[in-house]
Design an enzyme around this catalytic site. Sequence first.
Site, PDB file in Angstrom:
ATOM      1  N   CYS A   1      -1.231  -6.664   3.122  1.00 42.07           N
ATOM      2  CA  CYS A   1      -1.270  -5.205   3.138  1.00 42.07           C
ATOM      3  C   CYS A   1      -2.657  -4.637   3.405  1.00 42.07           C
ATOM      4  O   CYS A   1      -2.832  -3.430   3.484  1.00 42.07           O
ATOM      5  CB  CYS A   1      -0.701  -4.675   1.838  1.00 42.07           C
ATOM      6  SG  CYS A   1       0.984  -5.290   1.602  1.00 42.07           S
TER       7      CYS A   1
ATOM      8  N   HIS B   1      -5.444   2.770  -2.405  1.00 42.70           N
ATOM      9  CA  HIS B   1      -4.408   1.796  -2.026  1.00 42.70           C
ATOM     10  C   HIS B   1      -3.126   2.086  -2.801  1.00 42.70           C
ATOM     11  O   HIS B   1      -2.034   2.019  -2.235  1.00 42.70           O
ATOM     12  CB  HIS B   1      -4.891   0.374  -2.301  1.00 42.70           C
ATOM     13  CG  HIS B   1      -3.888  -0.666  -1.941  1.00 42.70           C
ATOM     14  ND1 HIS B   1      -3.466  -0.877  -0.648  1.00 42.70           N
ATOM     15  CD2 HIS B   1      -3.182  -1.554  -2.710  1.00 42.70           C
ATOM     16  CE1 HIS B   1      -2.558  -1.849  -0.625  1.00 42.70           C
ATOM     17  NE2 HIS B   1      -2.364  -2.265  -1.863  1.00 42.70           N
TER      18      HIS B   1
ATOM     19  N   GLU C   1      -7.639  -0.436  -9.403  1.00 45.25           N
ATOM     20  CA  GLU C   1      -8.440   0.196  -8.351  1.00 45.25           C
ATOM     21  C   GLU C   1      -9.301   1.337  -8.916  1.00 45.25           C
ATOM     22  O   GLU C   1     -10.487   1.459  -8.583  1.00 45.25           O
ATOM     23  CB  GLU C   1      -7.491   0.737  -7.268  1.00 45.25           C
ATOM     24  CG  GLU C   1      -8.196   1.425  -6.118  1.00 45.25           C
ATOM     25  CD  GLU C   1      -7.201   1.991  -5.095  1.00 45.25           C
ATOM     26  OE1 GLU C   1      -5.981   2.007  -5.380  1.00 45.25           O
ATOM     27  OE2 GLU C   1      -7.658   2.420  -4.015  1.00 45.25           O
TER      28      GLU C   1
ATOM     29  N   LYS D   1       0.813   6.926  -0.370  1.00 38.96           N
ATOM     30  CA  LYS D   1       2.036   6.091  -0.386  1.00 38.96           C
ATOM     31  C   LYS D   1       3.136   6.740  -1.233  1.00 38.96           C
ATOM     32  O   LYS D   1       4.294   6.357  -1.123  1.00 38.96           O
ATOM     33  CB  LYS D   1       1.723   4.693  -0.919  1.00 38.96           C
ATOM     34  CG  LYS D   1       0.890   3.848   0.051  1.00 38.96           C
ATOM     35  CD  LYS D   1       0.699   2.428  -0.472  1.00 38.96           C
ATOM     36  CE  LYS D   1      -0.150   1.586   0.472  1.00 38.96           C
ATOM     37  NZ  LYS D   1      -1.616   1.848   0.328  1.00 38.96           N
TER      38      LYS D   1
ATOM     39  N   HIS E   1       5.093   2.316   1.257  1.00 39.06           N
ATOM     40  CA  HIS E   1       4.032   1.356   1.542  1.00 39.06           C
ATOM     41  C   HIS E   1       4.328   0.677   2.875  1.00 39.06           C
ATOM     42  O   HIS E   1       5.287  -0.070   3.001  1.00 39.06           O
ATOM     43  CB  HIS E   1       3.959   0.341   0.405  1.00 39.06           C
ATOM     44  CG  HIS E   1       2.835  -0.633   0.517  1.00 39.06           C
ATOM     45  ND1 HIS E   1       1.909  -0.603   1.546  1.00 39.06           N
ATOM     46  CD2 HIS E   1       2.475  -1.665  -0.282  1.00 39.06           C
ATOM     47  CE1 HIS E   1       1.039  -1.587   1.363  1.00 39.06           C
ATOM     48  NE2 HIS E   1       1.360  -2.248   0.277  1.00 39.06           N
TER      49      HIS E   1
ATOM     50  N   PHE F   1      -1.772  -9.005  -0.725  1.00 37.82           N
ATOM     51  CA  PHE F   1      -1.408 -10.291  -1.316  1.00 37.82           C
ATOM     52  C   PHE F   1      -2.328 -11.354  -0.728  1.00 37.82           C
ATOM     53  O   PHE F   1      -2.575 -11.368   0.486  1.00 37.82           O
ATOM     54  CB  PHE F   1       0.044 -10.664  -0.967  1.00 37.82           C
ATOM     55  CG  PHE F   1       1.090  -9.941  -1.773  1.00 37.82           C
ATOM     56  CD1 PHE F   1       0.774  -9.185  -2.891  1.00 37.82           C
ATOM     57  CD2 PHE F   1       2.433 -10.042  -1.412  1.00 37.82           C
ATOM     58  CE1 PHE F   1       1.757  -8.533  -3.631  1.00 37.82           C
ATOM     59  CE2 PHE F   1       3.420  -9.392  -2.139  1.00 37.82           C
ATOM     60  CZ  PHE F   1       3.089  -8.638  -3.249  1.00 37.82           C
TER      61      PHE F   1
END
Lengths: 82, 426
Positions: free
Chosen positions: B173, B313, B324, B345, B350, B414
Amino acid sequence: MAATQEEIVAGLADIVNEIAGIPVEDVQLDKSFTDDLDVDSLSMVEVVVAAEERFDVKIPDEDVKNLKTVGDATAYILKNQG
Amino acid sequence: MSPTNRTVVVTGIGATTPLGGDAASTWEGLVAGKSGVRALEEEWAADQAVRIAARVAVEPLEVIPRPQARKLDRSAQFALIAAQEAWKDAGFSGKAGEEGSEGDVEPDRLGAVIASGIGGVTTLLDQYDVLKDKGVRRVSPHTVPMLMPNSPSANVGLLVGARAGVHTPVSACASGAEAIGYAIEMIRTGRADVVVAGGTEAAIHPLPIAAFGNMMAMSKNNDDPQGASRPYDTARDGFVMGEGAGVIVLESAEHAAARGARVYAEAVGQGISADSHDIVQPEPEGRGISHALQNLLDNTDLDPAEIVHVNAHATSTPAGDVAELKALRKVFGDDADHMAVSATKSMTGHLLGGAGGVESVATVLALYHRVAPPTINVENIDPEAEANADVVRGEARKLPVEGRIAALNDSFGFGGHNVVLAFRSV
């Protein structure tokens, strides 16, 4: 029952229309698949597979390179159809 | 000797997203706080634990002619649509160097860097169905150039005539952001003058949905699709999958000035790090993210005092969203107080490898219009989020109307990939 030349050209025109978006009336015996009909080498494989199914014919890979025009393909199918 | 530290600017933007078929309609949707998430009506969805997703607002076949589209994976279709828009927006048209093309750029100095997290997964799976159902001979000869992960980048490279290099960084991502970071470096270090860069993803298919669903990474709030993506809310239960692409045209400031191009923003640079913690779990204290933010500050002349906005994010997962914000607080201290944090998002879902592309478009437009889009669906803010950051909730917020302002776009993936991009007003 074997297809006539006219039926084969009409069938190829449908196939080329589906794959390359070329109007069916532009698909004529003297037209080159790559130069006139926007069929690249990979799309030509698709044309061949669709034609095999439609006309009950086997077109081995080594023969595909000889099918430059719609006329070449039509003659090949006329001769080899089952 | 080639120049090694050139200023890079953004001169074109394009997008196709769950909120709109172009960058303008996407931006309008973001500022209005609209959700692009819907219930999945497809037959296959009935058996899934997750039955919601954010499909693109405009189907690619409405834009790309069928003969061209059938040779492209959906992810490459999105990329081409966004790239075409960005290319035109930057004042170019046609393939660089060819007769009839517009805009001044040497093909040898033009690059393309488009990333995807998963690549042509739907092509692969669809063709496997063809193999099983119809046999070997019917497998499409276009399968390989459609499914390879570099296909969107290669097709965009062909569209614009890029010969300086065509690249595809893959980092789940974070891929879209890494692509833009790579493009900035290509220009900064003198390899290229213009680079078309961004991210794309098209993975709304029963297998990825089942797989992400079984990881317990996705929201199962099927009864309330538009409320399902809720970053920072105490009831957040995972991300909602979106699809689409975002692409920007990056250019050396000098090249842009010479051809009189409109400049949206400066692309200041990037900070990159890796967690080395777990293959999928975020490091809970955000150490890797802090490291990326610190690298950004070390690598560039960015001043934390000028950062007024962060496109986070924040995917709406319990652990990631807060890690974050902790990192932002740790690295920026009191300066985090003047950073309006938005989790777009919440509206787009996403977009995985497309996220960094679309969110860079959003970040650049936030600076350009001096408006931070909202985070929707935050009914009860997580106290840890509130303690660490100023989250823009409910409605869009105006950013300072005067002076130089900067904004960040965070993307993590990931594998423990962390990418932070910085943009600045001009």
